[in-house]
Design an enzyme around this catalytic site. Sequence first.
Site, mmCIF file in Angstrom:
data_model
loop_
_atom_site.group_PDB
_atom_site.id
_atom_site.type_symbol
_atom_site.label_atom_id
_atom_site.label_comp_id
_atom_site.label_asym_id
_atom_site.label_seq_id
_atom_site.Cartn_x
_atom_site.Cartn_y
_atom_site.Cartn_z
ATOM 1 N N GLU A 138 -6.778 -7.822 -0.141
ATOM 2 C CA GLU A 138 -5.274 -7.950 0.385
ATOM 3 C C GLU A 138 -5.309 -7.613 1.917
ATOM 4 O O GLU A 138 -5.154 -6.361 2.219
ATOM 5 C CB GLU A 138 -4.469 -6.767 -0.364
ATOM 6 C CG GLU A 138 -4.628 -6.760 -1.804
ATOM 7 C CD GLU A 138 -4.673 -5.288 -2.638
ATOM 8 O OE1 GLU A 138 -3.373 -4.606 -2.041
ATOM 9 O OE2 GLU A 138 -5.472 -4.879 -3.316
ATOM 10 N N ASN A 184 0.808 -1.329 -0.128
ATOM 11 C CA ASN A 184 0.063 0.040 -0.144
ATOM 12 C C ASN A 184 0.648 1.403 -0.027
ATOM 13 O O ASN A 184 2.089 1.170 -0.468
ATOM 14 C CB ASN A 184 -1.196 0.039 1.156
ATOM 15 C CG ASN A 184 -2.287 0.708 0.839
ATOM 16 O OD1 ASN A 184 -2.355 1.636 0.315
ATOM 17 N ND2 ASN A 184 -3.379 -0.331 0.805
ATOM 18 N N ARG A 185 0.422 2.239 0.708
ATOM 19 C CA ARG A 185 1.070 3.639 0.343
ATOM 20 C C ARG A 185 1.712 4.142 1.444
ATOM 21 O O ARG A 185 1.209 3.974 2.768
ATOM 22 C CB ARG A 185 -0.214 4.754 -0.219
ATOM 23 C CG ARG A 185 -0.477 4.289 -1.421
ATOM 24 C CD ARG A 185 -1.765 5.388 -2.062
ATOM 25 N NE ARG A 185 -2.327 5.176 -3.194
ATOM 26 C CZ ARG A 185 -2.839 4.166 -3.751
ATOM 27 N NH1 ARG A 185 -3.673 3.131 -2.667
ATOM 28 N NH2 ARG A 185 -3.423 3.651 -4.872
ATOM 29 N N HIS A 226 3.347 0.094 -2.740
ATOM 30 C CA HIS A 226 3.746 -1.291 -3.124
ATOM 31 C C HIS A 226 5.311 -1.626 -3.009
ATOM 32 O O HIS A 226 5.777 -2.172 -3.816
ATOM 33 C CB HIS A 226 2.960 -1.859 -4.126
ATOM 34 C CG HIS A 226 1.540 -1.960 -4.014
ATOM 35 N ND1 HIS A 226 0.791 -2.029 -2.628
ATOM 36 C CD2 HIS A 226 0.774 -2.199 -4.954
ATOM 37 C CE1 HIS A 226 -0.304 -2.337 -2.917
ATOM 38 N NE2 HIS A 226 -0.705 -2.478 -4.213
ATOM 39 N N ASP A 278 -11.188 0.971 -3.303
ATOM 40 C CA ASP A 278 -10.000 0.876 -3.048
ATOM 41 C C ASP A 278 -9.726 1.174 -1.586
ATOM 42 O O ASP A 278 -9.182 2.155 -1.603
ATOM 43 C CB ASP A 278 -9.232 1.657 -4.013
ATOM 44 C CG ASP A 278 -7.851 1.323 -4.251
ATOM 45 O OD1 ASP A 278 -7.566 0.542 -3.396
ATOM 46 O OD2 ASP A 278 -6.990 1.638 -4.939
ATOM 47 N N TYR A 315 -5.815 -11.058 -8.041
ATOM 48 C CA TYR A 315 -7.222 -10.610 -8.666
ATOM 49 C C TYR A 315 -8.158 -11.646 -9.000
ATOM 50 O O TYR A 315 -7.801 -12.697 -9.776
ATOM 51 C CB TYR A 315 -6.985 -9.757 -10.108
ATOM 52 C CG TYR A 315 -6.546 -8.503 -9.991
ATOM 53 C CD1 TYR A 315 -7.077 -7.317 -10.320
ATOM 54 C CD2 TYR A 315 -5.018 -8.173 -9.557
ATOM 55 C CE1 TYR A 315 -6.613 -5.896 -10.335
ATOM 56 C CE2 TYR A 315 -4.520 -7.165 -9.871
ATOM 57 C CZ TYR A 315 -5.358 -5.835 -10.148
ATOM 58 O OH TYR A 315 -4.703 -4.686 -9.960
ATOM 59 N N HIS A 326 -1.386 -10.372 -3.681
ATOM 60 C CA HIS A 326 -2.094 -9.127 -4.612
ATOM 61 C C HIS A 326 -3.031 -9.968 -5.703
ATOM 62 O O HIS A 326 -2.934 -9.662 -6.885
ATOM 63 C CB HIS A 326 -1.336 -8.066 -4.886
ATOM 64 C CG HIS A 326 -1.954 -7.017 -5.417
ATOM 65 N ND1 HIS A 326 -2.831 -6.861 -6.480
ATOM 66 C CD2 HIS A 326 -2.050 -5.758 -4.807
ATOM 67 C CE1 HIS A 326 -3.471 -5.420 -6.583
ATOM 68 N NE2 HIS A 326 -2.824 -4.682 -5.536
ATOM 69 N N GLN A 328 -7.339 -4.629 2.205
ATOM 70 C CA GLN A 328 -7.575 -3.681 1.062
ATOM 71 C C GLN A 328 -8.739 -4.351 0.055
ATOM 72 O O GLN A 328 -8.371 -5.297 -0.468
ATOM 73 C CB GLN A 328 -6.264 -3.217 0.463
ATOM 74 C CG GLN A 328 -6.716 -2.017 -0.489
ATOM 75 C CD GLN A 328 -6.696 -0.511 0.125
ATOM 76 O OE1 GLN A 328 -6.094 -0.518 1.160
ATOM 77 N NE2 GLN A 328 -6.879 0.247 -0.633
#
Length: 473
Positions: free
Chosen positions: A438, A205-206, A231, A372, A308, A306, A411
Site C-alpha cells: 500500500e 493507516n493509523r 484507515h 505489517d 491483496y 488496499h 506498507q
Amino acid sequence: MEQLVGVHNHHHHHHSSSSLSPRTPTHPLPHLLRLPSNRLRSPDHLHHQHQPHPSSHAVSKALRVTPPFFLVLLAAVYLLASFTIFSSPAASLRPSKNRAKLLLPMAAPSPPALSSSSSSLPPPPPELFELDGGGIRAWISNVGATVTSLLVPDKNGVLGDVVLGFDSLDPYQEKCSSFNDACLNNLKLNGTSPYFGCIIGRVANRIKDGKFTLNDKQYSLAINNPPNTLHGGFKGFDKIIWEVAEYMKGENPSITFKYYSKDGEEGFPGDVSVTARYSILASTTLKLEMEAIPLNKATPISLAQHTYWNLAGHNSGDVLSHTVQILGSQITLVDETSIPTGEMMPVSGSPFNFLTETTIGSRIAQVPGGYDHNFVIDCGEVKSGLCHVAKVTDPSSSRVLDIWADAPGVQFYTGNFLNGIVGKGGAVYGKHAGLCLETQGFPNAVNQPNFPSVVVQPGEKYSHTMLFEFSTK
C-alpha cells in the site's frame, strides 16, 4: 496493512471467473398510476338525485324536447375532456423536490459536487464495472472504488484471478463497531471484507489515539482500532458508494469515481472533493490516479489502494513462496500498537531487507505476527514521474508485478489476520493468503513533525498515482 483482523476483515466480495456478477438490489416495480375516472354522469342522474322520480311520460317528453345539437355538443365535450386528460403528462411523473410524492422510481440524481445538501439524496446502488484491456481484465465496484477481480495471464497465457475478494458486493459494505472477539468471529463466518481491494481514506493507516491538532484546534476521530484510528474510521472511503463520473470502454478502458467527503465525517475537518480513476494502459498495466481537494479547511489526506495480491491465483493458498523486492532502505519503527515512534531503522542486516528479491517465507518467522510495516521509498528508478516501489514474483506461474508510485512510503502487509474467510468461488483465505503493498503517506504523519506532511490546505490538490505493471518472468 492491518493489525487486527477487523483491520483487514471488513468486507467480502466473491468473484469467480465463471460468475462475475454480484448480487445487486432489485429495483421495485413501478407503481400503477390511478387516473381519475373521466366518465361524465348523466344529466338525468344529477336531476333525479333530489327530486321525485318522474313518470316515463315526463322523461320521454324531456328527451323529445332536447335539441339534437345539444347532444352532439355534449358528446364533443366528453371526447375533448377524455383526450386532454389522457394525453397530458401526469404531474406525478415530473421531477419533484419531494421524492416521497413520486409514483415511479427514478434514478437518484448525482449529488452536487459542492453541495452540503447531497446527504439527503439516496446513494447510487452498488455496481460492478469491467475494464478489458486485452491483456488483463479488471472488475471494479463503486463500493469503496474496489478492485474485486483482476485476470492476469501466466507464462502459458492462461488467465488467473490474482486478487482476493468475494462473489457478492454485500460484504464490502459491512463493518464492525469494534474489533472484539465476537466481531472477529462474525467476520470469519460471514466473510466480511478486511479492506479487500478498496481505496482507503480520508487517511490511510493509523493515527495515534485518534487525535491530532491542526491550526490550534484538536480533532477527535473514531477509534476503530483501539486505541487508534485506522484507515479513516468506522466508515472510511472503503465503505461508501462512490459516484461514477465517467466509464469508458474500448482500447484504453477507464472508470472515474467521485466522492464528496463532508466536514466532520469520521471526525475529520473540512469538505473534500475526491476523485479516483482506474485505467488500463498498454494492455497489461493498471493505472490508478487519486486526487483530493480540500474546499474550506486544512485537513490531513493520505489515500491508499488496499488490494491483496496472490499472483499464483486468489485460491492457491499462501504467498510465502512469492519473492518480493521493496526499494526502501529504511522502515519506520513502531510501538506495541503499530504507531511509528518517529525513528527510522535501516533494513540492512534485518528480516526487513528486501532491497534484492527475497522469498517472503524465508524470514517471516523472525517478525512477530508477520510483516505489517511502512518502508521509506528510496526512489531510484523512475518511470513517468513515478518511483519504482516494489516487484513481486510468483515462481509457479511466473507472473510478475511491478509497482510504481509517487508516495513517500509503502506498507508491506502479509495478510497476518486472514483466518479462514470464505471468498470467491468458495475459496478459503487463511493466514498469508495474500500480500498488500500500500503506497501511502507515513502512518501517524499528522502527529509526527519529522515525517512528510499529509496536511493539505484549501484549494491545494493532493495527488497520488500508482502503476501496477504485469509481466511474466
